[in-house]
Each structure stands twice: as C-alpha cells, then as structure tokens.
Write a protein that holds these residues in place. Structure first.
Motif, PDB file in Angstrom:
ATOM      1  N   MET A 198       0.768  -9.521   3.883  1.00 40.97           N
ATOM      2  CA  MET A 198      -0.340  -8.690   4.335  1.00 40.97           C
ATOM      3  C   MET A 198      -0.316  -8.872   5.921  1.00 40.97           C
ATOM      4  O   MET A 198      -0.681  -7.921   6.560  1.00 40.97           O
ATOM      5  CB  MET A 198      -1.725  -9.389   3.989  1.00 40.97           C
ATOM      6  CG  MET A 198      -1.708  -8.668   2.309  1.00 40.97           C
ATOM      7  SD  MET A 198      -3.341  -9.458   1.675  1.00 40.97           S
ATOM      8  CE  MET A 198      -3.496  -8.892   0.223  1.00 40.97           C
ATOM      9  N   GLN A 199       0.078  -9.858   6.271  1.00 47.05           N
ATOM     10  CA  GLN A 199       0.026 -10.251   7.794  1.00 47.05           C
ATOM     11  C   GLN A 199       1.202  -9.550   8.582  1.00 47.05           C
ATOM     12  O   GLN A 199       0.895  -8.978   9.751  1.00 47.05           O
ATOM     13  CB  GLN A 199       0.100 -11.685   8.145  1.00 47.05           C
ATOM     14  CG  GLN A 199      -1.351 -12.346   7.626  1.00 47.05           C
ATOM     15  CD  GLN A 199      -1.379 -14.003   7.849  1.00 47.05           C
ATOM     16  OE1 GLN A 199      -0.295 -14.554   7.920  1.00 47.05           O
ATOM     17  NE2 GLN A 199      -2.425 -14.550   7.808  1.00 47.05           N
ATOM     18  N   THR A 200       2.235  -9.321   7.925  1.00 43.72           N
ATOM     19  CA  THR A 200       3.599  -8.826   8.571  1.00 43.72           C
ATOM     20  C   THR A 200       3.875  -7.269   8.059  1.00 43.72           C
ATOM     21  O   THR A 200       4.490  -6.556   8.444  1.00 43.72           O
ATOM     22  CB  THR A 200       4.693  -9.708   8.258  1.00 43.72           C
ATOM     23  OG1 THR A 200       4.880  -9.739   6.791  1.00 43.72           O
ATOM     24  CG2 THR A 200       4.487 -10.926   8.575  1.00 43.72           C
ATOM     25  N   TYR A 201       2.775  -6.852   7.524  1.00 42.62           N
ATOM     26  CA  TYR A 201       2.804  -5.526   6.806  1.00 42.62           C
ATOM     27  C   TYR A 201       2.877  -4.278   7.938  1.00 42.62           C
ATOM     28  O   TYR A 201       2.162  -4.416   8.700  1.00 42.62           O
ATOM     29  CB  TYR A 201       1.537  -5.209   5.564  1.00 42.62           C
ATOM     30  CG  TYR A 201       1.829  -3.740   5.268  1.00 42.62           C
ATOM     31  CD1 TYR A 201       2.751  -3.092   4.583  1.00 42.62           C
ATOM     32  CD2 TYR A 201       0.664  -2.861   5.700  1.00 42.62           C
ATOM     33  CE1 TYR A 201       2.497  -1.802   4.118  1.00 42.62           C
ATOM     34  CE2 TYR A 201       0.485  -1.508   5.382  1.00 42.62           C
ATOM     35  CZ  TYR A 201       1.632  -0.953   4.605  1.00 42.62           C
ATOM     36  OH  TYR A 201       1.428   0.461   4.217  1.00 42.62           O
ATOM     37  N   VAL A 202       3.666  -3.322   7.720  1.00 37.82           N
ATOM     38  CA  VAL A 202       3.908  -2.279   8.826  1.00 37.82           C
ATOM     39  C   VAL A 202       3.851  -0.997   7.868  1.00 37.82           C
ATOM     40  O   VAL A 202       4.675  -0.973   6.856  1.00 37.82           O
ATOM     41  CB  VAL A 202       5.085  -2.335   9.612  1.00 37.82           C
ATOM     42  CG1 VAL A 202       5.137  -1.207  10.327  1.00 37.82           C
ATOM     43  CG2 VAL A 202       5.041  -3.393  10.463  1.00 37.82           C
ATOM     44  N   PRO A 219       0.669  -1.379   0.091  1.00 43.87           N
ATOM     45  CA  PRO A 219      -0.031   0.133  -0.061  1.00 43.87           C
ATOM     46  C   PRO A 219       0.689   1.401  -0.087  1.00 43.87           C
ATOM     47  O   PRO A 219       0.245   2.314  -0.306  1.00 43.87           O
ATOM     48  CB  PRO A 219      -0.940  -0.126   1.421  1.00 43.87           C
ATOM     49  CG  PRO A 219      -0.942  -1.746   1.501  1.00 43.87           C
ATOM     50  CD  PRO A 219       0.366  -2.154   1.068  1.00 43.87           C
ATOM     51  N   ASP A 220       2.045   1.399   0.272  1.00 42.91           N
ATOM     52  CA  ASP A 220       2.973   2.445   0.312  1.00 42.91           C
ATOM     53  C   ASP A 220       3.347   2.695  -1.160  1.00 42.91           C
ATOM     54  O   ASP A 220       4.274   3.386  -1.592  1.00 42.91           O
ATOM     55  CB  ASP A 220       4.081   2.274   0.983  1.00 42.91           C
ATOM     56  CG  ASP A 220       3.702   2.056   2.547  1.00 42.91           C
ATOM     57  OD1 ASP A 220       2.815   3.075   3.132  1.00 42.91           O
ATOM     58  OD2 ASP A 220       4.031   1.416   3.293  1.00 42.91           O
ATOM     59  N   ILE A 222       1.780 -18.106  -4.761  1.00 45.94           N
ATOM     60  CA  ILE A 222       1.887 -16.732  -4.896  1.00 45.94           C
ATOM     61  C   ILE A 222       0.715 -16.148  -3.889  1.00 45.94           C
ATOM     62  O   ILE A 222       1.258 -15.116  -2.958  1.00 45.94           O
ATOM     63  CB  ILE A 222       1.408 -16.254  -6.141  1.00 45.94           C
ATOM     64  CG1 ILE A 222       2.637 -16.518  -7.170  1.00 45.94           C
ATOM     65  CG2 ILE A 222       1.536 -14.714  -6.233  1.00 45.94           C
ATOM     66  CD1 ILE A 222       2.246 -16.346  -8.828  1.00 45.94           C
ATOM     67  N   ALA A 223      -0.339 -16.732  -3.919  1.00 48.31           N
ATOM     68  CA  ALA A 223      -1.291 -16.027  -2.899  1.00 48.31           C
ATOM     69  C   ALA A 223      -0.941 -16.517  -1.165  1.00 48.31           C
ATOM     70  O   ALA A 223      -1.177 -15.594  -0.454  1.00 48.31           O
ATOM     71  CB  ALA A 223      -2.782 -17.091  -3.116  1.00 48.31           C
ATOM     72  N   GLU A 224      -0.380 -17.559  -1.034  1.00 44.66           N
ATOM     73  CA  GLU A 224       0.270 -17.842   0.139  1.00 44.66           C
ATOM     74  C   GLU A 224       1.363 -16.629   0.338  1.00 44.66           C
ATOM     75  O   GLU A 224       1.398 -16.274   1.692  1.00 44.66           O
ATOM     76  CB  GLU A 224       0.725 -19.296   0.446  1.00 44.66           C
ATOM     77  CG  GLU A 224       1.012 -19.614   1.781  1.00 44.66           C
ATOM     78  CD  GLU A 224      -0.197 -19.570   2.653  1.00 44.66           C
ATOM     79  OE1 GLU A 224       0.072 -19.391   3.999  1.00 44.66           O
ATOM     80  OE2 GLU A 224      -1.205 -19.770   2.386  1.00 44.66           O
ATOM     81  N   SER A 225       2.106 -16.372  -0.409  1.00 47.88           N
ATOM     82  CA  SER A 225       3.160 -15.405  -0.150  1.00 47.88           C
ATOM     83  C   SER A 225       2.760 -14.194   0.160  1.00 47.88           C
ATOM     84  O   SER A 225       3.067 -13.353   1.112  1.00 47.88           O
ATOM     85  CB  SER A 225       4.151 -15.466  -1.244  1.00 47.88           C
ATOM     86  OG  SER A 225       5.248 -14.504  -1.148  1.00 47.88           O
ATOM     87  N   ILE A 226       1.670 -13.771  -0.565  1.00 52.48           N
ATOM     88  CA  ILE A 226       1.138 -12.536  -0.510  1.00 52.48           C
ATOM     89  C   ILE A 226       0.348 -12.190   0.871  1.00 52.48           C
ATOM     90  O   ILE A 226       0.347 -11.073   1.538  1.00 52.48           O
ATOM     91  CB  ILE A 226      -0.081 -12.064  -1.549  1.00 52.48           C
ATOM     92  CG1 ILE A 226       0.702 -12.067  -2.818  1.00 52.48           C
ATOM     93  CG2 ILE A 226      -0.679 -11.022  -1.361  1.00 52.48           C
ATOM     94  CD1 ILE A 226      -0.087 -11.869  -4.256  1.00 52.48           C
TER      95      ILE A 226
END
Length: 317
Positions: free
Chosen positions: A309-313, A284-285, A301-305
């Motif tokens: 998303m879960q670790t995004y800061v 999102p940045d 790819i879906a699992e990686s994304i």
C-alpha cells in the motif's frame, strides 16, 4: 713511583665537602714538592671527578680544585678515553626551556563531529542512489504490469446476497481473495480465519485504505447463494461470498490459475474438493499483486500488504 704510592695511601673523606678540602690540600702538596709527577696529579683529579659525579655535586668541579695542577687533558697518560661524568638530565642552556615541537591536539568533540558529517554524507549519497534505482525499477515494473492488467482476472459471479459481481465492482479497492468450499473440514476455515485476522489488523491503521475480503467457491454444486450466506457470516463482517454456475466458477478459477478437482463421492454423496490453497492480493487496479500460502502468518501477510500500500502507484487514471 713514590708519588703513586702516596696517592694509593690517600685516605679520602666520605663526604664531598671534606673530600674537596682534602683533595685540594693534597694537590697543593704534590704541586709544590713534586712538580714533575704529573701522573699522580692526574689520578687524584680523576678520582675526585668520579666521586663528585657519583654524588651529583658537579658544582665543585668549577672551583679552583683542578686549577692547582692545570687542566686534566694535559696530563692524560694511559686514560685517553677519560671524560667528566655527565648529569642524568640536562636542561636547555642559560636556564631556558626547550621549545615544544608537539602539534596542537584536535578536540574529541571536533573529531566526532567531522566523522559524523563525513559518515552522514556517505550514507545520504548511498540512500539517494538506492532510491533512484528503486524508482527506476518500480517504473519499469509498472509498465510491465500495465501491459498485462487489462482483462486479467475477469469473472462474472453472484455474491451471497444474490447480486451479480464482476472485477469492475472492486476496482479502486484492495482485495484479498481465497478459493475454497464450505464443506472443507479444516483447511478452508483456518485460511478464512487467517484472512479475517489480516483484515482486522489492517483496520487498526486508520491511515490505510480498507481491504475487501472475498471467498470464491470451487464447489458450485453445493455452495449456492443460501449456503454461502450461512457460511461467510462466521468470519469477518465484510467477507463477501461469490458463487455461480460451474462454468462461471471454472472461468474464474482459470483466470487466477487456481487448480481444483472433485474427489470420489461416498455413500452419503459427500466428497472432498482438492484445490489450490492460496490467498491472493489484488491492488486497486484489479491487478494480481501478491499471494500468500499456508506458511505465512496473519501478521506477516498484514505487514506485506502494508508495504504494498505504501509503495503503490496507480496504473490507470
């Protein structure tokens, strides 16, 4: 010598009770007729004691049988190592049972509980240390990304609806971006199908944010707005096609380090464009976060994304 011969001729009964009576009578005869014949008396005593021991009838040894001729240790001649047979097992004196020296056992449940508590403590400590290390590493990486995020991957293109688009229009969204061309025979359709499948898989998770798929052409001469609009409708409904002038497309490709080269034209003025086959992930940045080549499946790819998303800061407020 005569006493020894009489001792050898002695025909002792088979049972211990009859043996006791016969032996007692014979010892009385020896004691009265030949008081000085100590060796014969001793031999009879020894034979009787061994017989009683083998029969496990040691109670007869405490009666008056051996009191007739006196204690046996007074008449030992050649059998100095003689000792009365011992029973196979002996109890404690006076009928008392020996004190138990074994320590009380710890119950199995208690040992399991202690093991689980100890193991859980070690695991919790390891997990805490690892989490702290990962947090420090993530903060360090965020600082590095923040330094290079400003101005990275800027583009100025037009979507398949004819609206101008820049990177700022997609800030706050997760973006999957693929560079290709509409006349690609097989690779581009396969990659766009895979990217559409990834978006559909992630859409099944309601708790995850929506992903915006984008298709950027590397063949602006043939892929105008109309061609892009006709092409993207065959894939995911949110797929957005971007095109522009050759200069604008070249600048966008350079911003994401995408290689592409036009091949020779045939008699029908048709040609193939050689290009980088990669799906890019933007957070999102607006920062390039990851990429996926042809070896990655849609589920991978879906699992990686999902993990990203879960670790995004968020980098910017």
């Amino acid at each position: 010598m005569h006493c020894l011969l009489n001792y050898r001729r002695l025909n002792l009964p088979i049972t211990c009770g009859s043996l006791l009576i016969s032996g007692s009578n014979y010892l009385r005869c020896l004691g009265s007729s030949r008081p000085n014949c100590k060796e014969a008396v001793y031999q009879v005593q020894r034979s009787l004691s061994m017989t009683f021991g083998s029969c496990h009838r040691l109670k007869y040894m405490n009666n008056g049988l051996f009191k007739i001729a006196g204690p046996m240790d007074r008449h030992k001649l050649c059998c100095s190592s003689f000792s009365l047979p011992r029973p196979f097992s002996q109890g404690a004196p006076n009928g008392t049972s020996p004190k138990s020296t074994s320590t009380p056992r710890i119950k199995l449940k208690t040992r399991l509980l202690v093991t689980l508590i100890f193991g859980g403590s070690i695991l919790a400590t390891w997990y805490f240390v690892r989490s702290e290390k990962e947090k420090k590493e993530q903060l360090r990486r965020i600082e590095q990304l923040r330094k290079v995020a400003i101005g990275q991957g800027d583009f100025d293109l037009v979507d398949h609806h004819g609206r101008p688009r820049t990177k700022k229009d997609f800030l706050g969204q997760w973006v999957l971006m693929y560079f290709g061309f509409t006349h690609c025979p097989d690779i581009c359709p396969d990659e766009l199908e895979k990217m559409s499948s990834v978006v559909s898989i992630l859409d099944e998770h309601q708790e995850l944010p929506r992903v915006q798929p984008i298709f950027v052409t590397v063949d602006p001469e043939r892929d105008d707005i109309k061609a892009m609009a006709s092409y993207v409708k065959d894939f995911h409904p949110r797929l957005l096609g971007l095109t522009g002038t050759p200069e604008q497309v070249k600048a966008a490709g350079k911003a994401y380090r995408v290689y592409y080269s036009m091949g020779p034209k045939d008699d029908d003025n048709d040609y193939i464009v050689d290009h980088t086959i990669i799906i890019y992930l933007l957070n999102p940045d607006g920062l390039f976060l990851d990429y996926y080549n042809r070896s990655k499946s849609d589920k991978q790819i879906a699992e990686s994304i999902k993990k990203h998303m879960q670790t995004y800061v968020k980098l910017f407020t």
